[in-house]
Design a protein around this motif. Structure first.
Motif, mmCIF file in Angstrom:
data_model
loop_
_atom_site.group_PDB
_atom_site.id
_atom_site.type_symbol
_atom_site.label_atom_id
_atom_site.label_comp_id
_atom_site.label_asym_id
_atom_site.label_seq_id
_atom_site.Cartn_x
_atom_site.Cartn_y
_atom_site.Cartn_z
ATOM 1 N N TYR A 118 -13.566 6.393 -5.486
ATOM 2 C CA TYR A 118 -13.392 5.798 -4.156
ATOM 3 C C TYR A 118 -14.474 6.292 -3.202
ATOM 4 O O TYR A 118 -15.025 5.501 -2.426
ATOM 5 C CB TYR A 118 -12.011 6.146 -3.617
ATOM 6 N N THR A 120 -7.719 0.622 3.873
ATOM 7 C CA THR A 120 -8.808 1.431 4.431
ATOM 8 C C THR A 120 -10.016 0.568 4.780
ATOM 9 O O THR A 120 -10.651 0.766 5.830
ATOM 10 C CB THR A 120 -9.223 2.518 3.443
ATOM 11 N N PHE A 174 -2.540 6.895 -0.375
ATOM 12 C CA PHE A 174 -3.616 7.335 0.516
ATOM 13 C C PHE A 174 -3.996 8.784 0.235
ATOM 14 O O PHE A 174 -5.162 9.161 0.363
ATOM 15 C CB PHE A 174 -3.174 7.169 1.973
ATOM 16 N N ILE A 189 -11.678 0.023 8.500
ATOM 17 C CA ILE A 189 -13.111 0.253 8.721
ATOM 18 C C ILE A 189 -13.725 -0.944 9.440
ATOM 19 O O ILE A 189 -14.487 -0.787 10.413
ATOM 20 C CB ILE A 189 -13.818 0.523 7.380
ATOM 21 N N LEU A 233 -17.164 3.956 -1.322
ATOM 22 C CA LEU A 233 -17.286 3.981 0.142
ATOM 23 C C LEU A 233 -18.723 4.262 0.565
ATOM 24 O O LEU A 233 -19.268 3.588 1.456
ATOM 25 C CB LEU A 233 -16.336 5.036 0.715
ATOM 26 N N SER A 249 0.818 -1.213 0.000
ATOM 27 C CA SER A 249 0.000 0.000 0.000
ATOM 28 C C SER A 249 0.847 1.257 0.000
ATOM 29 O O SER A 249 0.353 2.339 -0.314
ATOM 30 C CB SER A 249 -0.928 0.008 1.216
#
Length: 320
Positions: A94, A299, A85, A303, A98, A67
């Motif tokens: 994205y 990510t 990021f 979450i 999400l 990443s």
């Protein structure tokens, strides 16, 4: 003064000769048994631990490293720090994925939980053929996801599907387009998801219901409690551990939904059903941006961790 005879000296065990090296220590039988039990225990644990390490732990560690890189399968990984990021913050696709993931999870979790609870309460009674109905309720969960998608897409057909024909019969002038419409595609996927998974969670809740002592229901009836009062004050408190487990598993599975949406809508129409798991798949395997896809996966990982920790803390607070 006592004197030591020759016979007294010969009666004890012979000691080591002066200047001789010490002999080997004798291992006690208890230590051998302990070592044997330890080796047996490791023989059971080691295969599972090796599988976990190779298939889960090492890929997760590699995920965090990739990443932070720009990497594709045709070249080496170039370390770029937090650039992936930073790119996520300005990526509209994205943000859409999400929000769609949160939308799906926010509706799918309570709907599946309510449907599974209703099925569990209904099939917890001593009815004739109850085993058959339990099997029927569980069967969609083990059915091929491709077969489910094909059948439900035919049912949701705007022109020839029986669902819209039934709605037209009821007087609905403009029935929804379901999977062909951006406004109704996500509700259609949620309906199929609830129908497919409620049988699995029904079995978990059914197992919890069968552990509730019948004496509690009898005492509640004697006190004049109705059906709803018995459910709220007897069933739910006794089901709290099972409900907690079901909620955690259901939440994680909802946040990482992938296969159902991929075969039903492929993220469309447009990006109306695009979720994070499919976004990761598209960036990694279709666009060959594995570094960026790994950042998206990180990510999603955090979450899931954050939601799970919140659920653990909430459950501990309620138990306190």
């Amino acid at each position: 003064m006592a004197t030591t005879t020759v016979d007294d000296r010969r009666s004890g065990p012979p000691g080591p000769l002066p200047g001789a090296p010490p002999g080997p220590r004798r291992r006690r039988p208890g230590s051998r048994l302990k070592l044997r039990n330890t080796l047996i225990g490791w023989s059971f644990i080691l295969p599972n631990f090796v599988g976990f390490a190779l298939l889960t732990l090492v890929p997760v560690i590699a995920l965090f490293y990739f990443s932070l890189t720009e990497w594709n399968v045709f070249g080496g990984a170039e370390f770029i720090g937090l650039d992936n990021f930073t790119r996520l913050v300005g990526d509209p696709s994205y943000r859409t994925a999400l929000l769609n993931t949160l939308y799906y999870s926010g509706v799918h979790i309570p709907a599946t939980l309510v449907a599974a609870m209703c099925l569990a309460l209904l099939l917890n009674r001593k009815l004739r053929g109850v085993a058959f109905f339990r099997t029927v309720a569980f069967f969609p969960y083990i059915t091929s996801i491709v077969a489910i998608a094909v059948v439900w897409n035919m049912l949701f057909s705007p022109e020839y599907g029986p669902i819209n024909q039934f709605l037209t019969f009821l007087g609905v002038d403009d029935p929804p387009g379901w999977t062909t419409s951006a406004d109704s595609s996500m509700p259609a996927v949620i309906i199929v998801g609830v129908w497919r998974e409620m049988g699995y969670y029904m079995l978990l809740l059914l197992a919890g219901l069968q552990t509730v002592p019948p004496e509690l229901y009898e005492a509640a009836r004697v006190d004049g409690a109705g059906a709803w009062s018995r459910f709220w004050n007897v069933t739910l408190p006794c089901l709290r551990p099972t409900m907690f487990f079901v909620t955690v598993i259901l939440t994680i599975n909802s946040l990482k939904v992938f296969d159902l949406i991929l075969v039903m809508t492929d993220g469309g129409p447009g990006q109306s059903t695009l979720v994070l798991s499919q976004f990761i798949y598209a960036k990694g395997f279709e666009e060959n941006q594995f570094g960026y896809a790994s950042a998206v996966a990180v990510t999603l990982f955090f979450i899931c961790i954050a939601v799970t920790i919140f659920q653990f803390l909430w459950n501990r607070r309620r138990d306190a």
